[in-house]
Design a protein around this motif. Structure first.
Motif, short mmCIF file in Angstrom:
data_model
loop_
_atom_site.label_atom_id
_atom_site.label_comp_id
_atom_site.label_asym_id
_atom_site.label_seq_id
_atom_site.Cartn_x
_atom_site.Cartn_y
_atom_site.Cartn_z
N TRP A 169 0.83 -1.21 0.00
CA TRP A 169 0.00 0.00 0.00
C TRP A 169 0.86 1.25 0.00
CZ3 TRP A 169 -4.31 1.45 -1.71
CH2 TRP A 169 -4.89 2.65 -1.28
N GLY B 248 -7.45 -0.42 -7.18
CA GLY B 248 -7.35 0.63 -6.18
C GLY B 248 -7.94 1.96 -6.61
N PHE C 182 -9.60 3.08 2.13
CA PHE C 182 -8.67 1.96 2.09
C PHE C 182 -9.20 0.79 2.90
CE2 PHE C 182 -5.26 -0.39 4.23
CZ PHE C 182 -4.66 -0.97 3.12
N ARG D 217 -8.22 7.34 3.84
CA ARG D 217 -7.85 6.28 4.77
C ARG D 217 -9.04 5.34 5.01
NH1 ARG D 217 -4.97 8.23 10.01
NH2 ARG D 217 -3.48 8.77 8.39
N VAL E 53 -10.90 -0.67 -0.54
CA VAL E 53 -9.73 -1.19 -1.26
C VAL E 53 -9.27 -2.52 -0.69
CG1 VAL E 53 -7.37 -0.70 -1.92
CG2 VAL E 53 -9.03 1.14 -1.85
N PHE F 61 -3.92 -3.79 -5.58
CA PHE F 61 -4.11 -2.37 -5.26
C PHE F 61 -4.02 -1.54 -6.53
CE2 PHE F 61 -2.31 -3.04 -0.76
CZ PHE F 61 -3.56 -3.42 -0.32
N ALA G 119 0.20 3.64 -3.15
CA ALA G 119 -0.68 4.79 -2.95
C ALA G 119 0.08 6.08 -2.70
CB ALA G 119 -1.62 4.52 -1.78
N LEU H 191 -11.00 3.57 -4.69
CA LEU H 191 -10.78 4.78 -3.89
C LEU H 191 -11.76 5.87 -4.30
CD1 LEU H 191 -7.07 5.77 -3.27
CD2 LEU H 191 -8.84 5.12 -1.65
#
Lengths: 351, 543
Positions: B76, B162, B180, B177, B184, B158, B80, B166
């Motif tokens: 992550w 992702g 996630f 956050r 995610v 991800f 990210a 997101l």
């Protein structure tokens, strides 16, 4: 050039083709149109040799390539095929893809043929590119060039434009027609898209329930459909109730109209009258008034849904530079020489 | 293509042979309870087995927690966010996969054991380092060796799902956050569980590291029962317990794979990483550097320096024979496995029958079986076959000697069962990319079925076949428990030599063969690291 005669094919319990027959003259581009599951792709695969018929014969250029007893393998048939997903060989360049079927030629002749085809499909610059580096339309042209390279007697195209943008399709259909005519090849195309078929083909067949419902020109299919199914499938339109009169006319909400010559129905028979959107026009002097219920802007024309006093609805196309207000009453007239009628089964039963 | 009825049903028979090869050792182990040595088992069940089993489960649990934290966290972080060095870390964090766990283990022991170099150095500085030759030390080392198994699939997941997840989360009012944790991570869960299952298989299978650390897991127990108590039945019975544990893990993994089918691969934009705050960015860089340093760079440098300083003294003719044996086993095993995997992949491509799907799954089962389990299973099957042969030979008045036991054939069979999946996956993937329309296009262009194979299939499968063989080669060269327990008597390979030298604490001497094994493993790891999701374009799936 291609004769399919009484071909049947079943997969398990499902009968996909049932007495499928057609004839395609040399140099013509034929097209099989039909809803999905009608068997048109199966017909193509039988001609190519990827499936074997249960009954019937397929003859290409005078040679029987498939009967129920004997079937030539695909690689021994003088037939080329363009696949829906193109089936380009990812490990070969464009030029080598096109040369795949030219092994029998000497090197110089092979190079010459590849160059000619690259020029024909306007991809000379891409000769050394790999398929994944090309756009969808370019890949399609490579597939076409590859299948034309060995000079097949017959070319089959399975949904050739289905993976392309709608905007590209009609343009490409015209382009493919130019290429096929330049190579003077006989071709059979399968598609479910009418505008594609109209742009490409000389002759069209509507496939329904495993056989050809009508084999005709585009004009014939659109304006002289021989069955209610074909009339429904090709183009748009509305069906109005009518009754046959003694003198070969049909009585409709629009008055007496002449039936298409050759209509053999007894007087008094209840029928459905096919009206295409281009058969109607606004006319302030017309005694028939209709309510404008809906307007659908289509670019050069607007398609209106009209409700007649009898309660029936019909469609009408009218140039979009002259918009008509939705909700208003307008006079309409028919703009046809004769109309197509189908015996209306439900009505007859009711009587 | 027309379906021909062939006189010799090559495909079903071949697949059946592979299924039997994979299932026979397992069946042999599971039926071993018929011959329980009561006095031995009384001892085992009261004093040893509970200890083995609980140690195995505890170790497995700790390793799983640590690899998940490390693997998912790093994935992550590098997907990210951006911070200094992130582009390097993204692929470099896969590198620890190249070092076999038992090599990492002996390097750490050389540093941190009671007499270790770092421990001694720390003691002069007045610092007492914690003891590492225990469960926790083993778990941390295993986690550092295995976390890429989680890191890689987590990062792929991800990167592919992702971005959209997101965005969807954020349009629903979640912070980055919160998105996630709530969107995610659940989407990536099947991929992560799959990776964790691999870590589990590897942890259960590990023999070299735990025996160096002196941890009595079931794998070690099998070895001790066999070579200490000289009881193959007892070894098999312990193996049965271990096999059951592995099967539980396999069930978990299969469940995760099924769940993965329902998550669509992202077709949207790749995730756009956000820059970390100036305060956190250096922390992230230091963290990634530390992991790379501890798990990969420093051990490698240590191996090189040992090999350079002391290795030459050991570079004798005897080493040539270890290299030779490893090379021989690696190449022959890789060839046999790759060819069989090719056969299996084609068999599956030809048939859509559900039985074929099951048969392939069983044939590939070996990857879940710990090496020690497979070793005793294969030995049991081989000796049973030998007994049959001897009985038959006596009847026919032929010399009645065992023909299979202790031969390379038994070893190769065990390798094949264990590593078939390693070869199968790339070959299967390559075959999947050959669409039916490519076959048909080639035929309509005049190519006979044989020419379709030589002109279309072979060029497209060849790279995958070579890759598959390379992967199997390296896995065999690294492999320890199967080689140790089923090799011909007196045979030494690089791996067994490392095991013996390090068991005697001769780290420097082991450095040269360990370096050879590690460098061999570096090649496929680099290939794996190159499959960076941010650089691959989604491939059009064939209709």
């Amino acid at each position: 050039m291609l004769i399919i005669d009484g071909v049947c094919k079943r997969f398990g319990a499902r009968k996909v083709l049932d007495g499928f027959s057609l004839q395609l003259e040399a140099g013509m581009i034929g097209c099989l149109l039909g809803p999905s599951g009608s068997g048109k792709t199966t017909a193509l695969r039988l001609v190519a040799g990827f499936e074997q018929p249960d009954a019937g014969t397929i003859t290409v250029a005078g040679v029987p390539v498939a009967t129920a007893e004997h079937s030539l393998p695909p690689y021994q048939r003088p037939i080329g095929m363009v696949f829906q997903d193109y089936g380009l060989f990812p490990h070969l360049t464009v030029a080598k893809n096109i040369a795949f079927g030219l092994r029998h030629l000497p090197r110089a002749a092979r190079a010459q043929r590849v160059a000619a085809l690259l020029a024909l499909v306007a991809l000379s610059e891409a000769a050394d590119a790999y398929p994944h580096e090309l756009s969808g339309g370019q890949q399609q042209r490579v597939a076409l060039a590859r299948s034309l390279a060995p000079r097949p007697k017959l070319l089959l195209l399975d949904e050739p434009f289905s993976n392309l943008d709608a905007t590209l399709r009609e343009h490409l259909a015209g382009e493919v027609r130019r290429i096929l005519k330049a190579e003077a090849v006989t071709a059979l195309v399968v598609t479910h898209d009418q505008s594609e078929a109209f742009a490409l083909a000389d002759q069209l067949g509507v496939v329904a329930e495993g056989r050809i419902a009508q084999w005709d020109s585009a004009y014939g299919l659109y304006h002289q459909p021989q069955s209610r199914f074909v009339a429904d499938f090709i183009g748009e339109g509305a069906f109005l109730p009518g009754t046959i009169t003694d003198n070969g006319m049909v009585a409709t909400p629009f008055g007496l109209l002449p039936c298409r010559p050759g209509t053999l129905l007894p007087a008094g028979r209840a029928v459905e009258v096919l009206l295409r959107p281009d058969d109607l026009a606004p006319d302030a002097t017309s005694p028939i008034a209709a309510t404008l219920e809906q307007a659908l802007f289509r670019g050069s024309t607007i398609r209106y849904t009209l409700r007649l006093p009898t309660g029936a609805t019909v469609l009408m196309d009218h140039p979009s530079h002259d918009p008509l207000p939705v909700g208003s009453q307008i006079g309409v007239r028919l703009d046809v020489r004769h109309v197509v009628v189908f015996p209306s089964e439900n009505r007859a039963e009711q009587r | 293509m027309p379906r021909r009825v062939s006189l010799f049903p090559l495909w079903p028979i071949g697949v059946a042979v592979l299924v039997v090869m994979a299932a026979a050792p397992l069946i042999a182990i599971m039926t071993s309870f018929r011959a329980i040595d009561v006095s031995l088992w009384a001892h085992l069940i009261h004093h040893v087995l509970p200890g083995y089993a609980s140690e195995t489960v505890l170790l497995l649990g700790i390793v799983l927690v640590l690899t998940l934290l490390l693997g998912v966290g790093l994935a992550w972080l590098t997907t990210a966010y951006t911070f200094p060095g992130v582009r390097l870390f993204r692929w470099a964090l896969v590198l620890p996969l190249a070092i076999p766990a038992y090599v990492l283990a002996f390097v750490y022991l050389a540093w941190f054991d009671v007499t270790g170099s770092v421990t001694a150095w720390a003691r002069t500085a007045g610092v007492v380092l914690p003891e590492i030759r225990n469960r926790w030390g083993a778990a941390v080392t295993l986690a550092l060796a295995f976390y890429p198994y989680v890191y890689l699939p987590a990062r792929l997941a991800f990167a592919s799902t992702g971005a959209r997840a997101l965005e969807v989360g954020q349009t629903l009012g979640l912070t980055r956050r919160a998105a996630f944790w709530q969107v995610v991570l659940p989407l990536a869960r099947p991929a992560i569980v799959g990776g964790a299952a691999l870590v589990g298989f590897e942890t259960l299978a590990d023999f070299g590291l735990v025996s160096l650390f002196g941890i009595d897991t079931l794998s070690v127990g099998i070895y001790k029962a066999w070579y200490g108590l000289f009881s193959l039945p007892t070894a098999m019975q312990i193996a049965a317990v271990l096999a059951l544990t592995a099967m539980l893990l396999l069930a978990l993994e299969q469940w995760a794979r099924r769940a993965a089918r329902y998550t669509t691969p992202g077709r949207g934009a790749a995730l756009t990483p956000q820059p970390l705050s100036p305060l956190l960015a250096p922390v992230a860089s230091v963290l990634c550097t530390a992991v790379l340093l501890v798990a990969w760079a420093a051990p490698l440098v240590q191996l090189v320096s040992w090999a350079w300083l002391e290795g030459q003294a050991f570079l004798t003719l005897r080493y040539a024979s270890f290299f030779g044996h490893s090379l021989l086993l690696g190449t022959s095993g890789a060839l046999v496995t790759a060819v069989l995997a090719l056969f299996l992949a084609y068999a599956q491509r030809r048939s859509r029958h559900p039985t074929m799907g099951w048969a392939v799954r069983v044939a590939l089962l070996g990857y879940a079986l710990p090496g020690a389990v497979l070793a005793v299973g294969v030995v049991a099957v081989v000796s049973a076959l030998d007994r049959l042969w001897i009985a038959a030979a006596k009847l026919a008045n032929l010399p009645a000697t065992p023909v299979l036991a202790g031969t390379i054939a038994a070893l190769l069979a065990a390798y094949t069962v264990r590593f078939l999946v390693v070869a199968f996956q790339p070959i299967h993937a390559a075959l999947m990319r050959i669409t039916p329309s490519m076959d048909e296009a080639a035929q309509s262009l005049g190519a006979s079925p044989l020419q379709v194979l030589t002109r279309v299939h072979w060029p497209l499968v060849r790279p995958a076949l070579a890759g598959a063989a390379a992967f199997v080669f390296i896995d065999i060269v690294k492999e320890l428990p199967i080689t140790l327990m089923t090799r011909p008597f007196g045979w030494e390979t690089l791996a067994t030599r490392i095991f013996e030298l390090t068991n005697d604490g001769r780290w420097e001497a082991a450095a040269l063969p360990a370096l050879a094994v590690t460098l061999a493993g570096l090649l496929p790891t680099l290939l794996l690291a190159r499959t960076d999701p941010t650089h691959t374009t989604p491939r059009n799936s064939p209709c």
